[in-house]
Write a protein that holds these residues in place. Structure first.
Motif, short mmCIF file in Angstrom:
data_model
loop_
_atom_site.label_atom_id
_atom_site.label_comp_id
_atom_site.label_asym_id
_atom_site.label_seq_id
_atom_site.Cartn_x
_atom_site.Cartn_y
_atom_site.Cartn_z
N MET A 109 38.74 6.29 32.51
CA MET A 109 39.45 6.95 33.59
C MET A 109 40.59 6.10 34.11
N TYR A 118 44.85 6.08 32.78
CA TYR A 118 46.01 6.77 33.34
C TYR A 118 46.62 5.96 34.49
N SER A 147 36.57 11.41 41.63
CA SER A 147 36.68 9.98 41.32
C SER A 147 38.10 9.56 40.94
N ASP A 148 38.87 10.43 40.27
CA ASP A 148 40.24 10.05 39.91
C ASP A 148 41.13 9.95 41.15
#
Length: 79
Positions: free
Chosen positions: A1, A4, A36-37
């Motif tokens: 994750m 990015y 979460s991102d």
């Protein structure tokens, strides 16, 4: 994750200091848990704008910014 975020960071370095968000308290105020991102992005960059086009609000922030008072807390206050 985090890949990015590393790519974004090469184009847009994060600020030196970012106010920490209490992710444990945030759902209590707004009524939901943040993805979460989003949490990872906010932990690295905080609130602000990207190119004066995209506004990033954080939960429990104070003040008025982009017409939003107190970030997400104001949204959850009416619950």
């Amino acid at each position: 994750m985090g890949d990015y975020l590393d790519r974004i960071q090469r184009l847009m370095p994060p600020p030196e200091r970012v106010p920490r968000v209490d992710w444990g308290a945030a759902p209590v105020h707004v009524g939901f848990r943040f993805p979460s991102d989003y949490r990872a992005f906010v932990d690295r960059y905080g609130a602000g704008s990207v190119g004066n086009e995209l506004g990033i609000l954080t939960p429990l922030m104070s003040g008025s910014w982009f017409g939003a008072t107190n970030g997400f807390e104001a949204v959850g206050a009416g619950r």
